[in-house]
Scaffold this motif. Structure first.
Motif, short mmCIF file in Angstrom:
data_model
loop_
_atom_site.label_atom_id
_atom_site.label_comp_id
_atom_site.label_asym_id
_atom_site.label_seq_id
_atom_site.Cartn_x
_atom_site.Cartn_y
_atom_site.Cartn_z
N ARG A 68 0.94 -1.30 0.16
CA ARG A 68 -0.01 -0.16 0.25
C ARG A 68 0.99 1.22 0.00
O ARG A 68 1.81 1.27 0.46
CB ARG A 68 -0.90 -0.05 1.15
CG ARG A 68 -2.04 -0.98 1.23
CD ARG A 68 -2.95 -1.20 2.35
NE ARG A 68 -4.07 -1.85 2.32
CZ ARG A 68 -4.95 -2.07 1.65
NH1 ARG A 68 -5.48 -1.05 0.80
NH2 ARG A 68 -6.11 -2.92 1.61
N THR A 69 0.36 2.24 -0.63
CA THR A 69 0.80 3.57 -0.46
C THR A 69 -0.03 4.46 0.15
O THR A 69 -1.21 4.31 0.53
CB THR A 69 1.07 4.20 -1.98
OG1 THR A 69 -0.50 4.27 -2.45
CG2 THR A 69 1.97 3.20 -2.90
N LEU A 70 0.68 5.73 0.65
CA LEU A 70 0.10 6.78 1.18
C LEU A 70 -1.28 7.22 0.24
O LEU A 70 -1.06 7.26 -0.83
CB LEU A 70 0.83 7.83 1.69
CG LEU A 70 1.96 7.62 2.73
CD1 LEU A 70 2.85 8.63 2.98
CD2 LEU A 70 1.05 7.43 4.24
N PRO B 39 5.29 6.21 -1.04
CA PRO B 39 5.52 4.94 -0.34
C PRO B 39 4.96 5.02 0.89
O PRO B 39 5.22 5.86 1.72
CB PRO B 39 6.90 4.74 -0.45
CG PRO B 39 7.55 5.22 -1.58
CD PRO B 39 6.66 6.79 -1.66
N LEU B 40 4.35 3.89 1.59
CA LEU B 40 4.01 3.97 2.99
C LEU B 40 4.83 2.81 3.68
O LEU B 40 5.09 1.75 3.26
CB LEU B 40 2.71 3.43 2.98
CG LEU B 40 2.19 2.85 4.59
CD1 LEU B 40 2.27 4.12 5.36
CD2 LEU B 40 0.58 2.64 4.62
N MET B 41 5.71 3.18 4.47
CA MET B 41 6.39 2.26 5.26
C MET B 41 6.51 2.68 6.90
O MET B 41 6.41 3.67 7.27
CB MET B 41 8.03 2.41 4.79
CG MET B 41 9.00 1.57 5.68
SD MET B 41 8.86 -0.13 5.60
CE MET B 41 10.17 -0.05 3.95
N ILE B 42 6.13 1.42 7.65
CA ILE B 42 6.21 1.53 8.83
C ILE B 42 7.42 1.19 9.57
O ILE B 42 7.78 -0.01 9.30
CB ILE B 42 4.83 0.85 9.43
CG1 ILE B 42 3.48 1.36 8.94
CG2 ILE B 42 4.76 0.75 10.98
CD1 ILE B 42 3.26 2.67 9.25
N GLU B 43 8.18 1.75 10.68
CA GLU B 43 9.42 1.32 11.21
C GLU B 43 9.00 1.10 12.50
O GLU B 43 8.28 2.04 13.28
CB GLU B 43 10.32 2.33 10.97
CG GLU B 43 11.73 1.88 11.56
CD GLU B 43 12.92 2.95 11.78
OE1 GLU B 43 13.57 2.89 10.77
OE2 GLU B 43 12.71 4.13 12.64
N MET B 44 9.26 -0.07 13.02
CA MET B 44 8.78 -0.36 14.40
C MET B 44 10.31 -0.46 15.11
O MET B 44 11.24 -1.06 14.47
CB MET B 44 8.24 -1.84 14.58
CG MET B 44 8.02 -2.21 15.88
SD MET B 44 7.02 -3.65 15.90
CE MET B 44 6.13 -3.69 17.72
N THR B 45 10.18 0.21 16.26
CA THR B 45 11.43 0.08 17.33
C THR B 45 11.22 -0.87 18.10
O THR B 45 10.20 -1.19 18.95
CB THR B 45 11.35 1.57 17.94
OG1 THR B 45 11.51 2.68 16.99
CG2 THR B 45 12.72 1.40 18.90
N ILE B 46 12.40 -1.81 18.30
CA ILE B 46 12.47 -2.85 19.16
C ILE B 46 13.43 -2.81 19.88
O ILE B 46 14.82 -2.35 19.75
CB ILE B 46 12.90 -4.12 18.25
CG1 ILE B 46 11.84 -4.33 17.12
CG2 ILE B 46 12.75 -5.55 19.02
CD1 ILE B 46 10.41 -4.87 17.65
#
Length: 590
Positions: A422-424, A429-436
């Motif tokens: 999916r895009t915005l 581009p739609l990118m989710i960054e998760m902090t671990i």
């Protein structure tokens, strides 16, 4: 003094045990799953550092070791506070003859704890130059403090000597606190570890550039820091100046009777040394315990199934005399989106739709079964069981439905591109960054679980692992995008959980960096109310607002399981106190 990168020795063994009932041959071995961050009550905000700080610093009040539900009792105070009829004035009398641990800064003299130390400690939490993550404890509560804070913002210096109407010390052993408005939770705040007394001369002698004393803690508690190798090893030894107490707690359940029989009448603490090692890998912690190299160990993640079967100790461990203390932890596991992030934040409909779709694609049941091995109960709101304000009849309005989540994204123009992602809405581009936090097997499993969740709604996700302390720092600065978090009750009341999403707690405990005016208004209203149906009704409205705007999604509340070797006597996991070391003993015959 800067945080040390090598071992630091604060007291010799010969002096530590000179006057203590603690036996230097009784060594309790413990493990942390993540590294501590330091030992200044004003600076640290993590559970593992709190284990140590609870053992070094003393608040005015604490909790009865065995009482259920949790019950406040005096610690350095003579008695519970005298509260005026209007609920605004607290008068507290301190016990006499309580002394700080010996330190060169005291020039060879015994340094008695006084009301002035608590006045300094409380003001220090509010010093704007320190940016204490624990400022929320007193922020907006103390009469006359706002004027002092405004002056500090103008001059750049906080005047600790300026009189404040809300914190007065009529004599060495009397503390008078005046509040802006009645606060039913205030006595519990006075039992929270960041309010543990520090000595001003210690802070001024050893503070670092940030104003903290992370590696040289000096308190009045049962233990002193003897050795510290950051991120690796912490050794505490009994404080010879500690005012010993006689173990005299009453059983709250049939299981407690054994503890009472074994401990009643003992002078505490009995254990002379607490030896803590940091082991991030669960399997390493488990092997350390089964090889009898650890005395107490909390079960987490993948190692839980090696010890328990459906919440009960496996027979082979029970035969060895291994003990299990299991409680429903007054805690909240949740994940949040940074509401200031340009991709996932904001209160616009398309941003709410994005967060809501991600929440609808998440299965709390699968998370509990896969990552927590069934050792988590699903929650419907941010308020867990076993705290005042919990509503067992509340049901979340957010369903688990991957199909509905995809339809919602389609409706708000998060289109699927030629690459399958999916895009915005604007086509970017739609990118989710998760902090671990950390790089353990469990943290990687968590990243994989969330990636698979978002794969189901065609949202591309990447993860970034970093040390626990660094991740903690970034979320306080509103610099994460998407992250899982956990909160364990500082005091057993719903207020302690609902304050996590209060706008004025951004950069303190509000990791989602969310500001919802209606939520904030209701939260401020609850501050003036007694626990009961009327306050609970407002908490229900506040929970609904969180579902409407979706800054966070509830995962659940953990069961807390702690294993103890047969030689450990009197251990029972407390729902609020981080560490129980001062209440237990070791059977040297075993």
């Amino acid at each position: 003094m800067a945080v040390l990168t090598s071992a630091v020795l604060l007291a010799s063994q010969s002096s530590v045990f000179a006057k203590s009932f603690a036996d230097p041959n009784k060594v309790l071995r413990y493990v942390f799953p993540v590294a501590e961050t330091g030992f200044d009550p004003a600076a640290v905000h993590d559970l593992y550092s709190a284990h140590v700080n609870t053992s070094i610093f003393e608040p005015l009040y604490t909790y009865d070791y065995l009482a259920s539900p949790a019950k406040l009792v005096p610690r350095t105070a003579e008695a519970m506070p005298e509260i005026s009829a209007d609920g605004l004035t607290y008068t507290i009398h301190l016990k006499k003859g309580i002394y700080f641990a010996d330190d060169p800064v005291f020039k060879g003299k015994k340094r008695e704890l006084t009301s002035y130390d608590y006045a300094y400690t409380f003001k220090r939490l509010l010093d704007p130059n320190l940016h204490s993550p624990n400022s929320w404890v007193f922020d907006g509560r103390i009469l006359g403090m706002d004027a002092l804070l405004k002056q500090a913002q103008t001059t750049g210096k906080f005047n600790y000597d300026q009189p404040v109407a809300g914190i007065q010390t009529p004599d060495r052993y009397t503390l008078v606190i005046r509040l802006v408005s009645p606060d039913q939770n205030f006595p519990m705040l006075l039992a929270h570890n960041p309010t543990g007394a520090v000595a001003r001369e210690v802070i001024e002698k050893y503070r670092d550039k940030a104003g903290f004393v992370m590696g040289h803690p000096v308190g009045t508690g049962p233990y002193v820091l003897s050795k510290w190798i950051p991120g690796s090893r912490i050794i505490l030894k009994a404080n010879p100046n500690f005012s010993s107490f006689i173990w005299n707690f009453k059983a709250s359940s049939p299981e407690d009777q054994k503890i009472v029989g074994a401990m009643k009448g003992k002078n505490m603490p009995q254990i002379g040394v607490i030896d803590i090692q940091v082991m991030e890998e669960g399997q390493s912690r488990w092997l350390s315990f089964v090889k009898d190299q650890t005395d107490l160990m909390a079960l987490e993640g993948e190692i839980t199934v090696q010890a328990l079967d459906k919440g009960k100790l496996k027979p082979e461990l029970a035969k060895k005399g291994i003990q299990l203390s299991r409680i429903s932890d007054p805690s909240l596991d949740y994940y949040y989106w940074n509401m200031r992030n340009p991709v996932v934040g904001g209160l616009g409909k398309e941003k709410i739709a994005l967060r809501r779709a991600m929440a609808m694609a998440f299965s709390a049941k699968n998370y509990a079964n896969i990552l927590m091995n069934g050792d988590m109960q699903k929650l419907q709101s941010p308020i867990p069981p076993s705290v005042s304000g919990y509503d067992p009849n509340y049901k979340s309005s957010i369903p688990y439905s991957v199909k509905a989540a995809n339809l919602l994204l389609d409706r708000y123009h998060y289109k699927v591109g030629a690459d399958g992602w999916r895009t915005l809405p604007n086509g970017q581009p739609l990118m989710i960054e998760m902090t671990i936090s950390g790089n353990s097997a469990r943290s990687q499993q968590q990243a994989e679980f969330f990636k698979k969740t978002l794969d189901g709604i065609k949202i591309k996700m990447t993860s970034k692992s970093m040390p626990f302390s660094e991740a903690l720092k970034l979320e306080k600065q509103c610099k994460t995008m998407f992250k899982a978090s956990a909160w364990i009750a500082d005091y057993p009341d719903a207020d302690n959980f609902m304050q996590l999403f209060y706008g004025k707690n951004i950069n303190v405990t509000n990791n989602a960096c969310v500001e919802i005016p209606e939520y904030d208004r209701l939260y401020e209203q609850t501050q003036k109310m007694h626990p009961g149906p009327e306050r609970d009704a407002l908490y229900r409205k506040m929970s609904r607002l969180l579902e409407v705007y979706m800054p966070m999604q509830v995962m659940g509340a953990r069961y807390l399981n702690v294993l103890a070797q047969p030689r450990v006597i009197g251990f029972k996991k407390h729902p609020i106190l981080p560490a129980e070391w001062m209440y237990i003993d070791i059977d040297m015959k075993k």
